[in-house]
Motif scaffolding. Structure first.
Motif, PDB file in Angstrom:
ATOM      1  N   UNK A  80     -29.829  19.155  23.564  1.00  0.00           N
ATOM      2  CA  UNK A  80     -31.055  18.397  23.300  1.00  0.00           C
ATOM      3  C   UNK A  80     -30.878  17.381  22.174  1.00  0.00           C
ATOM      4  N   UNK A  81     -29.726  17.389  21.487  1.00  0.00           N
ATOM      5  CA  UNK A  81     -29.480  16.434  20.405  1.00  0.00           C
ATOM      6  C   UNK A  81     -29.409  15.012  20.956  1.00  0.00           C
ATOM      7  N   UNK A  82     -29.792  14.064  20.118  1.00  0.00           N
ATOM      8  CA  UNK A  82     -29.827  12.668  20.559  1.00  0.00           C
ATOM      9  C   UNK A  82     -28.439  12.160  20.945  1.00  0.00           C
ATOM     10  N   UNK A  83     -27.398  12.613  20.246  1.00  0.00           N
ATOM     11  CA  UNK A  83     -26.073  12.074  20.527  1.00  0.00           C
ATOM     12  C   UNK A  83     -25.550  12.512  21.888  1.00  0.00           C
ATOM     13  N   UNK A  84     -26.089  13.599  22.411  1.00  0.00           N
ATOM     14  CA  UNK A  84     -25.642  14.085  23.727  1.00  0.00           C
ATOM     15  C   UNK A  84     -26.557  13.566  24.830  1.00  0.00           C
ATOM     16  N   UNK A  85     -27.665  12.974  24.455  1.00  0.00           N
ATOM     17  CA  UNK A  85     -28.533  12.238  25.381  1.00  0.00           C
ATOM     18  C   UNK A  85     -29.012  13.063  26.560  1.00  0.00           C
ATOM     19  N   UNK A  86     -29.191  14.353  26.369  1.00  0.00           N
ATOM     20  CA  UNK A  86     -29.675  15.173  27.479  1.00  0.00           C
ATOM     21  C   UNK A  86     -28.722  15.231  28.648  1.00  0.00           C
ATOM     22  N   UNK A  87     -27.423  15.039  28.393  1.00  0.00           N
ATOM     23  CA  UNK A  87     -26.440  14.953  29.479  1.00  0.00           C
ATOM     24  C   UNK A  87     -25.900  16.319  29.920  1.00  0.00           C
ATOM     25  N   UNK A  88     -26.291  17.393  29.216  1.00  0.00           N
ATOM     26  CA  UNK A  88     -25.823  18.755  29.530  1.00  0.00           C
ATOM     27  C   UNK A  88     -24.311  18.894  29.300  1.00  0.00           C
ATOM     28  N   UNK A  89     -23.768  18.123  28.401  1.00  0.00           N
ATOM     29  CA  UNK A  89     -22.323  18.172  28.164  1.00  0.00           C
ATOM     30  C   UNK A  89     -21.882  19.552  27.673  1.00  0.00           C
ATOM     31  N   UNK A  90     -22.594  20.099  26.676  1.00  0.00           N
ATOM     32  CA  UNK A  90     -22.202  21.416  26.150  1.00  0.00           C
ATOM     33  C   UNK A  90     -22.352  22.487  27.229  1.00  0.00           C
ATOM     34  N   UNK A  91     -23.439  22.424  27.981  1.00  0.00           N
ATOM     35  CA  UNK A  91     -23.639  23.384  29.079  1.00  0.00           C
ATOM     36  C   UNK A  91     -22.468  23.340  30.056  1.00  0.00           C
ATOM     37  N   UNK A  92     -22.050  22.141  30.431  1.00  0.00           N
ATOM     38  CA  UNK A  92     -20.978  22.019  31.414  1.00  0.00           C
ATOM     39  C   UNK A  92     -19.623  22.433  30.849  1.00  0.00           C
ATOM     40  N   UNK A  93     -19.419  22.212  29.548  1.00  0.00           N
ATOM     41  CA  UNK A  93     -18.191  22.711  28.917  1.00  0.00           C
ATOM     42  C   UNK A  93     -18.203  24.243  28.899  1.00  0.00           C
ATOM     43  N   UNK A  94     -19.357  24.827  28.591  1.00  0.00           N
ATOM     44  CA  UNK A  94     -19.468  26.287  28.618  1.00  0.00           C
ATOM     45  C   UNK A  94     -19.172  26.843  30.009  1.00  0.00           C
ATOM     46  N   UNK A  95     -19.697  26.182  31.031  1.00  0.00           N
ATOM     47  CA  UNK A  95     -19.422  26.625  32.409  1.00  0.00           C
ATOM     48  C   UNK A  95     -17.933  26.584  32.698  1.00  0.00           C
ATOM     49  N   UNK A  96     -17.269  25.506  32.255  1.00  0.00           N
ATOM     50  CA  UNK A  96     -15.828  25.372  32.498  1.00  0.00           C
ATOM     51  C   UNK A  96     -15.055  26.486  31.794  1.00  0.00           C
ATOM     52  N   UNK A  97     -15.438  26.775  30.552  1.00  0.00           N
ATOM     53  CA  UNK A  97     -14.729  27.798  29.778  1.00  0.00           C
ATOM     54  C   UNK A  97     -15.018  29.208  30.283  1.00  0.00           C
ATOM     55  N   UNK A  98     -16.151  29.381  30.955  1.00  0.00           N
ATOM     56  CA  UNK A  98     -16.506  30.720  31.435  1.00  0.00           C
ATOM     57  C   UNK A  98     -15.589  31.202  32.551  1.00  0.00           C
ATOM     58  N   UNK A  99     -14.730  30.302  33.069  1.00  0.00           N
ATOM     59  CA  UNK A  99     -13.760  30.742  34.077  1.00  0.00           C
ATOM     60  C   UNK A  99     -12.674  31.611  33.451  1.00  0.00           C
ATOM     61  N   UNK A 100     -12.605  31.605  32.113  1.00  0.00           N
ATOM     62  CA  UNK A 100     -11.724  32.541  31.396  1.00  0.00           C
ATOM     63  C   UNK A 100     -12.540  33.801  31.156  1.00  0.00           C
ATOM     64  N   UNK A 101     -12.200  34.922  31.763  1.00  0.00           N
ATOM     65  CA  UNK A 101     -13.039  36.138  31.675  1.00  0.00           C
ATOM     66  C   UNK A 101     -13.420  36.537  30.258  1.00  0.00           C
ATOM     67  N   UNK A 102     -12.463  36.519  29.369  1.00  0.00           N
ATOM     68  CA  UNK A 102     -12.766  36.947  28.002  1.00  0.00           C
ATOM     69  C   UNK A 102     -13.701  35.963  27.316  1.00  0.00           C
ATOM     70  N   UNK A 103     -13.508  34.703  27.592  1.00  0.00           N
ATOM     71  CA  UNK A 103     -14.401  33.701  27.016  1.00  0.00           C
ATOM     72  C   UNK A 103     -15.816  33.892  27.547  1.00  0.00           C
TER      73      UNK A 103
END
Length: 813
Positions: free
Chosen positions: A322-345
């Motif tokens: 929700x920060x202005x610099x990320x412009x509502x682009x869901x960048x952090x959400x999508x990075x989290x999704x990518x990293x969640x493919x590592x089971x321990x992560x």
């Protein structure tokens, strides 16, 4: 002085033989060859190199080249070259001056060819011959390049082609030089030592393209070596393109020089060489302009990449989507999704809320771990560009997650450039869904019309020039009389007297039929002809400007449409309208942008992220078009967030009702393309978010308190004539003439009725929402539906025939 050769048969014969030798001189043939080559290359640059994507199509070029090579006279041939080039559009407005210089050079080359043809019929045949094989070779080159690109894309897609596009800047630069090399390769066909061009230029550019192909792999964009190789390749392309351009100019210079050194020949061809010299001056300026723009665009890429990178990175603890610099682009959400493919992560992140768009300690730990195993001395747990590149390049990240991160980055790149809020304070006129009668451009018409024999390859055998002249004369006369449009015969006819490529005899006849058959011109806006819906009262109407998408798509041979194609079409459609769905598109863009910006500045508002997502509704300034993917994701999520869609109890308060009002008004006249046809965005929201059940739930929770503060709610958006109004709700109530809808809500939007019925509420905010929605459904939406029917129509029977926007069926016998 008496010329004895005229009266002496032997002397006359000797003079004729001497003249014949001059005209058949090999030096002259070489000059004709080089002038023809450069004329064709100017044509190709204007119609292909500088053209928008939809025109960079081998099939479209095939039609043009086939028509040119089929010309029966040099005058017809040159008229076609100029006509096609004058009507060609630009992929980037920065190329405007370069195009004008290329066009000026082309016209002078064409005059030189016409002057040569006037000197000798044999030379006319030679010129026509020069435009048989080279255009065919150019077409073969374009077909070959297109097939190679298609195969290359197919192979790259099989290995996650889009990954390379995810990297900020790299793929954009690579696509740009790919396009540049396609332009150079197609121009270099036949340009070698044997033909007087110094080097085998096609082979040189093929070698450069092979270097480009090596870089067009996923791993190339995520390494310093790949970036350095790209920079080196850009420099080489720039260097060799300038040398190639010099070779083209020098080839004509040498041919001119050899003619000028022959005193007998230059006496006959001095006009031709003078025109060629002047054409080369224009060509040199055009090449210099194009070269500067090439460097400028590359510099723009550098600047944009630096700005975006500085804006985003590093991502660190405490950052949120929700920060202005990320412009509502869901960048952090999508990075989290990518990293969640590592089971321990995934396990660690689940302990702190899972995939939630927040850079928390769990995410920091995951990133620190990646830094550590990569041997990075700095394990601060922050995501910089290098780390993100490494994540995108990793095999354990799915292609879907890579694509999602790519979309987030592109979204930020689009929005970070919007650094200021526009204002539009013009006084607007009352609501009026009115048509426009545009007057002809005021620039002086320089073309002199010469009527000649019609083309053999026209759609019909149309040799009766007087009849054609009568048809065109009747059309221009009728347009001036019926719609006061300042058009003349010259607007439809080329220099050689034939119709311009944008018209056909049948089209002119159909237009004339419509104008002569209607009783009251003010009742009509369109005529229907061979599957196309055309403006009857617009000076730019032609075969190239149908107002219905199926015909537009068919004529341009669009197999898979993208947003660029769709926006181009809508820009053309809107040329005849001041408003679209009762609202002026420019006013709409300005006011919505102002609303979003001002409400985002209010730190006390709870739903800033929802307003940020609504920026997708004004991605396109000139047309009220919304990308379908944006509608299904960002905008849908904004609505669901503001009404607490997924909660058992909505528990809506003042701010939520203000937000709901603003989002509905923002989408009221917007349309999207669902892959099959254009549809209303608000209708989609009705069907997929705010259906009858949800609307009843919203209306049941409507509060009754009339006590609100601007600070708590943010500004409201409402209608103001053919514009929108952004004001604090108290001022809005004073200026807004709140009336009940005078018509019932249509069945297609019946789910909204329960909200519309709140129009007598004691709460000013709810009253504004209800009556805005009532106005939209009863008045604005029916107008929008008529637009959509026209846009989507594939038959005359589907065109809405309502005064003053009626349509005449020119196909009717």
């Amino acid at each position: 002085m008496r010329n004895n050769s005229i009266y002496n048969p032997i002397a006359k014969m000797m003079l004729n033989e001497h003249s014949s030798l001059i005209l058949e001189n090999e030096k002259v043939d070489s000059l004709i060859s080089k002038i023809s080559d450069n004329a064709l290359n100017c044509f190709k640059i204007i119609n292909f190199d500088l053209a928008p994507k939809r025109e960079r199509n081998p099939n479209i070029m095939r039609e043009k080249l086939s028509s040119i090579s089929g010309s029966k006279s040099v005058k017809t041939l040159t008229s076609k070259l100029i006509d096609y080039s004058e009507n060609s559009e630009l992929s980037n407005s920065k190329y405007h001056e370069a195009k004008e210089e290329y066009l000026s050079a082309l016209k002078k080359f064409c005059k030189a060819l016409i002057r040569t043809a006037e000197l000798s019929k044999d030379k006319e045949s030679e010129i026509l011959k020069r435009f048989k094989t080279p255009p065919a070779n150019l077409q073969n080159a374009l077909d070959s390049i297109a097939e190679r690109v298609k195969d290359e894309r197919k192979k790259l897609e099989e290995s996650s082609y889009f990954i390379n596009e995810s990297h900020i800047g790299f793929s954009t630069r690579l696509d740009f030089i790919k396009k540049s090399l396609i332009n150079l390769l197609s121009s270099a066909e036949g340009k070698n030592q044997k033909n007087g061009y110094g080097r085998d230029w096609k082979r040189i550019f093929l070698e450069l393209d092979e270097k480009r192909r090596v870089l067009d792999r996923p791993e190339a964009g995520y390494s310093e070596r790949g970036r350095k190789s790209l920079e080196d390749l850009e420099k080489q392309i720039h260097k060799f393109s300038e040398e190639f351009n010099n070779a083209l100019v020098q080839s004509v210079n040498k041919a001119i020089q050899t003619v000028e050194e022959d005193e007998e020949v230059i006496k006959v061809y001095s006009d031709v060489t003078e025109l060629a010299h002047r054409a080369l001056d224009d060509l040199t300026r055009a090449k210099a302009q194009q070269s500067m723009i090439f460097k400028e665009i590359l510099d723009d890429f550098d600047s944009k990449e630096a700005t975006v990178s500085k804006s985003i990175f590093p991502l660190s603890l405490g950052d949120k989507d929700s920060d202005k610099k990320i412009c509502g682009s869901r960048l952090i959400t999508n990075i989290q999704k990518a990293l969640s493919s590592i089971p321990s992560a995934s396990d660690v992140m689940s302990s702190e809320g899972g995939i939630n768009g927040v850079y928390n300690t769990a995410l920091k730990a995951v990133i620190s771990t990646i830094q550590k195993i990569e041997g990075n001395k700095n394990t601060n747990g922050e995501i910089d560009r290098t780390i993100l590149d490494a994540i995108l390049y990793s095999d354990w990240v799915s292609t879907g997650d890579k694509k999602a991160i790519k979309k987030s980055l592109e979204s930020i790149m689009d929005r970070v450039e919007e650094s200021s809020v526009l204002s539009f304070d013009d006084i607007v006129s009352p609501i009026n869904e009115s048509k426009i009668v545009i007057k002809n451009s005021e620039f002086a018409k320089e073309l002199q019309i010469q009527y000649a024999n019609a083309l053999e390859d026209a759609p019909k055998d149309y040799k009766n020039a007087d009849y054609k002249k009568g048809e065109v004369y009747q059309l221009s006369k009728s347009l001036r009389k019926a719609y006061r449009i300042n058009v003349e015969d010259e607007d439809f006819i080329r220099e050689d007297g034939d119709l311009k490529s944008s018209y056909s005899p049948e089209f002119i006849a159909a237009w004339n039929k419509a104008l002569s058959s209607i009783k009251d011109p003010e009742d009509y806006c369109y005529f229907y002809f061979e599957g196309g819906l055309y403006s009857i009262c617009h000076e730019t109407t032609s075969l190239k400007t149908p107002s219905n998408w199926p015909k537009w798509k068919k004529d341009r041979k669009i197999e898979e449409s993208d947003n660029e194609d769709l926006v181009d079409f809508l820009n053309n459609y809107l040329k005849g309208w001041k408003t679209f769905g009762m609202i002026n598109p420019e006013y709409r863009y300005t006011k919505i942008r102002k609303l979003i910006s001002e409400n985002l500045e209010r730190e006390e508002l709870k739903y800033s992220e929802a307003y940020t997502k609504m920026k997708s509704s004004i991605r396109y300034k000139d047309v009220p078009y919304v990308d379908y993917e944006d509608l299904k994701t960002d905008i849908k999520e904004a609505f669901e967030s503001i009404i607490h869609k997924n909660r058992r109890e909505m528990d809506l308060d003042k701010e939520e009702f203000v937000g709901l009002n603003n989002f509905i008004v923002a989408l009221s006249n917007s349309i999207t393309f669902d892959g099959d046809k254009f549809i209303s965005c608000l209708k989609w929201i009705h069907d997929n978010v705010l259906g009858e059940k949800t609307s009843k739930k919203i209306s049941s929770e409507a509060f009754t308190s009339a006590e609100q503060t601007d600070k708590e709610t943010g500004n409201l958006l409402t209608f103001d004539g053919n514009s929108l109004m952004v004001l604090p709700y108290k001022n809005l109530l004073k200026k807004m003439d709140i009336k009940k809808a005078d018509k019932d809500c249509p069945d297609s939007l019946s789910g909204f009725r329960s909200i519309i019925n709140l129009n007598t509420s004691d709460s000013p905010i709810i009253k504004i929402l209800a009556r805005n929605l009532g106005y939209i459904t009863s008045t604005l939406y029916p107008s929008l539906e008529n637009h959509l029917k026209r846009i989507n129509t594939d038959s005359f029977s589907k065109v809405p025939n309502v005064i003053p926007f009626k349509c005449f069926d020119s196909d009717q016998k």
